[in-house]
Write a protein that holds these residues in place. Structure first.
Motif, PDB file in Angstrom:
ATOM      1  N   TYR A  17      -4.811   8.036  -0.370  1.00 49.51           N
ATOM      2  CA  TYR A  17      -5.085   6.758  -1.038  1.00 49.51           C
ATOM      3  C   TYR A  17      -5.557   5.678  -0.070  1.00 49.51           C
ATOM      4  N   GLY A  46      -1.049  -1.598  10.870  1.00 50.49           N
ATOM      5  CA  GLY A  46      -2.197  -0.828  11.350  1.00 50.49           C
ATOM      6  C   GLY A  46      -2.971  -0.291  10.154  1.00 50.49           C
ATOM      7  N   GLY A  47      -3.614   0.780  10.321  1.00 49.51           N
ATOM      8  CA  GLY A  47      -3.355   2.015  11.009  1.00 49.51           C
ATOM      9  C   GLY A  47      -1.861   2.221  11.226  1.00 49.51           C
ATOM     10  N   GLU A  48      -1.565   3.021  12.199  1.00 47.57           N
ATOM     11  CA  GLU A  48      -0.152   3.244  12.498  1.00 47.57           C
ATOM     12  C   GLU A  48       0.209   2.507  13.790  1.00 47.57           C
ATOM     13  N   THR A  86       5.238  -2.777   9.785  1.00 48.99           N
ATOM     14  CA  THR A  86       5.054  -1.805   8.704  1.00 48.99           C
ATOM     15  C   THR A  86       4.607  -0.499   9.349  1.00 48.99           C
ATOM     16  N   THR A  87       5.299   0.595   9.040  1.00 45.55           N
ATOM     17  CA  THR A  87       5.039   1.861   9.735  1.00 45.55           C
ATOM     18  C   THR A  87       5.240   3.061   8.816  1.00 45.55           C
ATOM     19  N   SER A 140       6.773   3.376   4.869  1.00 48.73           N
ATOM     20  CA  SER A 140       6.142   4.052   3.737  1.00 48.73           C
ATOM     21  C   SER A 140       6.800   5.403   3.531  1.00 48.73           C
ATOM     22  N   ASN A 176       8.414   1.370   1.105  1.00 45.71           N
ATOM     23  CA  ASN A 176       7.249   1.216   0.219  1.00 45.71           C
ATOM     24  C   ASN A 176       6.877   2.578  -0.337  1.00 45.71           C
ATOM     25  N   VAL A 211       3.903   4.389  -2.970  1.00 44.85           N
ATOM     26  CA  VAL A 211       2.728   4.242  -3.842  1.00 44.85           C
ATOM     27  C   VAL A 211       2.749   5.419  -4.834  1.00 44.85           C
ATOM     28  N   TYR A 262      -1.277   1.522  -6.804  1.00 47.63           N
ATOM     29  CA  TYR A 262      -2.450   1.950  -6.038  1.00 47.63           C
ATOM     30  C   TYR A 262      -3.565   0.909  -6.189  1.00 47.63           C
ATOM     31  N   MET A 263      -4.126   0.483  -5.072  1.00 49.72           N
ATOM     32  CA  MET A 263      -5.225  -0.493  -5.101  1.00 49.72           C
ATOM     33  C   MET A 263      -6.533   0.236  -4.836  1.00 49.72           C
ATOM     34  N   ASN A 274     -10.071   1.166  -3.710  1.00 50.92           N
ATOM     35  CA  ASN A 274     -10.924   0.744  -2.596  1.00 50.92           C
ATOM     36  C   ASN A 274     -11.975   1.818  -2.402  1.00 50.92           C
ATOM     37  N   PHE A 326      -7.868  -0.064   3.958  1.00 50.74           N
ATOM     38  CA  PHE A 326      -6.507  -0.537   4.218  1.00 50.74           C
ATOM     39  C   PHE A 326      -6.060  -0.208   5.639  1.00 50.74           C
TER      40      PHE A 326
HETATM   41  N1  SAM Z   1       0.610   3.105   8.565  1.00 52.33           N
HETATM   42  C1  SAM Z   1       1.583   2.153   8.142  1.00 52.33           C
HETATM   43  C2  SAM Z   1       2.219   2.555   6.829  1.00 52.33           C
HETATM   44  O1  SAM Z   1       1.683   3.439   6.153  1.00 52.33           O
HETATM   45  O2  SAM Z   1       3.241   1.952   6.478  1.00 52.33           O
HETATM   46  C3  SAM Z   1       1.040   0.734   8.047  1.00 52.33           C
HETATM   47  C4  SAM Z   1      -0.339   0.542   7.479  1.00 52.33           C
HETATM   48  S1  SAM Z   1      -0.509   0.951   5.752  1.00 52.33           S
HETATM   49  C5  SAM Z   1      -2.206   0.554   5.516  1.00 52.33           C
HETATM   50  C6  SAM Z   1       0.384  -0.376   4.982  1.00 52.33           C
HETATM   51  C7  SAM Z   1       0.782  -0.145   3.558  1.00 52.33           C
HETATM   52  O3  SAM Z   1      -0.391  -0.094   2.772  1.00 52.33           O
HETATM   53  C8  SAM Z   1       1.550   1.149   3.294  1.00 52.33           C
HETATM   54  O4  SAM Z   1       2.765   0.853   2.626  1.00 52.33           O
HETATM   55  C9  SAM Z   1       0.632   1.946   2.390  1.00 52.33           C
HETATM   56  O5  SAM Z   1       1.359   2.715   1.471  1.00 52.33           O
HETATM   57  C10 SAM Z   1      -0.177   0.845   1.726  1.00 52.33           C
HETATM   58  N2  SAM Z   1      -1.466   1.280   1.203  1.00 52.33           N
HETATM   59  C11 SAM Z   1      -2.478   1.885   1.870  1.00 52.33           C
HETATM   60  N3  SAM Z   1      -3.520   2.135   1.044  1.00 52.33           N
HETATM   61  C12 SAM Z   1      -3.152   1.664  -0.179  1.00 52.33           C
HETATM   62  C13 SAM Z   1      -3.789   1.617  -1.455  1.00 52.33           C
HETATM   63  N4  SAM Z   1      -5.017   2.078  -1.642  1.00 52.33           N
HETATM   64  N5  SAM Z   1      -3.115   1.064  -2.485  1.00 52.33           N
HETATM   65  C14 SAM Z   1      -1.860   0.570  -2.303  1.00 52.33           C
HETATM   66  N6  SAM Z   1      -1.216   0.573  -1.131  1.00 52.33           N
HETATM   67  C15 SAM Z   1      -1.849   1.116  -0.074  1.00 52.33           C
END
Ligand code: SAM
Ligand code: SF4
Length: 322
Positions: free
Chosen positions: A27, A67-69, A95-96, A119, A157, A159, A188-189, A191, A317
């Motif tokens: 996602y 990030g990223g991570e 956030t990791t 996550s 978190n 999704v 889910y957003m 993109n 994202f």
């Molecule tokens: N890698 C780390 C993680 O996954 O927590 C930090 C970056 S990640 C981009 C930050 C948050 O964005 C995560 O909780 C992830 O589930 C959420 N995320 C990423 N893509 C998404 C999407 N298309 N829709 C909703 N949440 C999204």
């Protein structure tokens, strides 16, 4: 105090320290082959810190590293320590995906980290591996337990995705309730990078699943939080739901985002950004402060996920940090 062009106070800076990631969540990451931005385009921790100091001096009191991570970036604990030592009462969070957390939780806590959002999309090894495209679950669970053990405040978190982890909404809720940590379900957003097969769940569908077991009551939203809270009547547990397709949280949005290359982004949805890279490389603090104020003056009133013809954000994202 920082005030944007719509009169909102902005006190929250999200800093992405890398777009790279050790997961490939369907996602979030592109389906097609892609290449990372070259490492030399990344700002160093000293350069990022120069901007963070400007933002703190102007009124930011909450900083989240993402990030990223973020745990992929070497010496992250030293970066956390720099920020903490500059202003110890800053609300400092990461956030990791927690894959590398078990080994670093203690160091991060000692460096001044207060909170972690982790996550966790599945408690089943095969499903977690399907989403992240890697065998991840045991490391993630170990990371969560270690973070709790060293006394970090943890939120989870999730999704929910149709046909993938939609059967685990209650399992994840119970996992969090047993550990006395909050879960937030994120819609889910859409993109333009994520897999086209992905079908997210609407907030009301997520609530319907929880209502099959529990009676829930709306609690409301804390100021400037995108998460709407609900309380389970049977046991008092509170969980959150983040629904970006509504934009009621935009009215008191308090955040801006900085990417690892130095792009300052006023809204997750929008592509507009200005670079602070040159200003921090030149050590020109006044210029960095002017860019910050200009970006805030032009911060959009609301996101566009709710618009019918919206195809979602064209910025990935993993670049913006979500
Ligand atoms: N890698 C780390 C993680 O996954 O927590 C930090 C970056 S990640 C981009 C930050 C948050 O964005 C995560 O909780 C992830 O589930 C959420 N995320 C990423 N893509 C998404 C999407 N298309 N829709 C909703 N949440 C999204
Ligand atoms: Fe990586 Fe986080 Fe995106 Fe998953 S959601 S691919 S862990 S940045």
């Amino acid at each position: 105090m920082l005030i944007d062009g719509h009169g909102r106070e902005v006190n929250y800076l999200r800093v992405s320290v890398t777009e790279r990631c050790n997961f490939r969540c369907h996602y979030c990451m592109p389906e097609k082959p892609f290449s990372w931005n070259p490492k030399e385009n990344l700002l160093s921790f000293d350069e990022l810190f120069k901007f963070i100091k400007v933002a703190i001096d102007e009124g930011v009191n909450k900083v989240r590293i993402t990030g990223g991570e973020p745990l992929l970036r070497e010496d992250l604990d030293k970066f956390i320590e720099l920020i903490h030592n500059y202003k110890p009462d800053i609300d400092l969070a990461i956030t990791t995906n927690a894959f590398l957390l078990a080994n670093s939780a203690k160091r991060l806590k000692s460096a001044g980290l207060k909170r972690l959002n982790i996550s966790l999309d599945s408690l089943k090894p095969a499903v977690a591996a399907q989403i992240a495209q890697k065998n991840v679950l045991s490391n993630v669970l170990e990371g969560i337990e270690k973070a709790l053990e060293v006394g970090l405040n943890v939120k989870i978190n999730m999704v929910p995705l149709k046909g993938i982890n939609d059967g685990e909404i209650l399992d994840i809720l119970e996992f969090c309730r047993q550990r006395d940590i909050t879960v937030r379900y994120i819609e889910y957003m859409e993109n333009s990078h994520a897999s086209s097969d992905i079908q997210g769940m609407h907030g009301r569908e997520i609530l319907e699943v929880i209502k099959q077991k529990y009676t829930i009551k709306k609690v409301g939203r804390q100021k400037s939080s995108p998460s709407f809270n609900y309380e389970i009547q049977e046991n008092g547990y509170i969980f959150g739901l983040i629904d970006p397709h509504k934009h009621d949280f935009c009215e008191d949005c308090n955040r801006i985002r900085l990417t690892a290359e130095g792009h300052l982004i006023p809204c997750l949805y929008f592509d507009e950004a200005q670079s602070i890279a040159e200003a921090v490389k030149e050590d020109n603090i006044d210029k960095a402060a002017d860019i910050l104020k200009d970006v805030l003056a032009n911060k959009p009133k609301e996101n566009r996920w709710s618009e019918e013809d919206s195809e979602g954000s064209s910025r990935a994202f993993y670049e913006t940090g979500g």
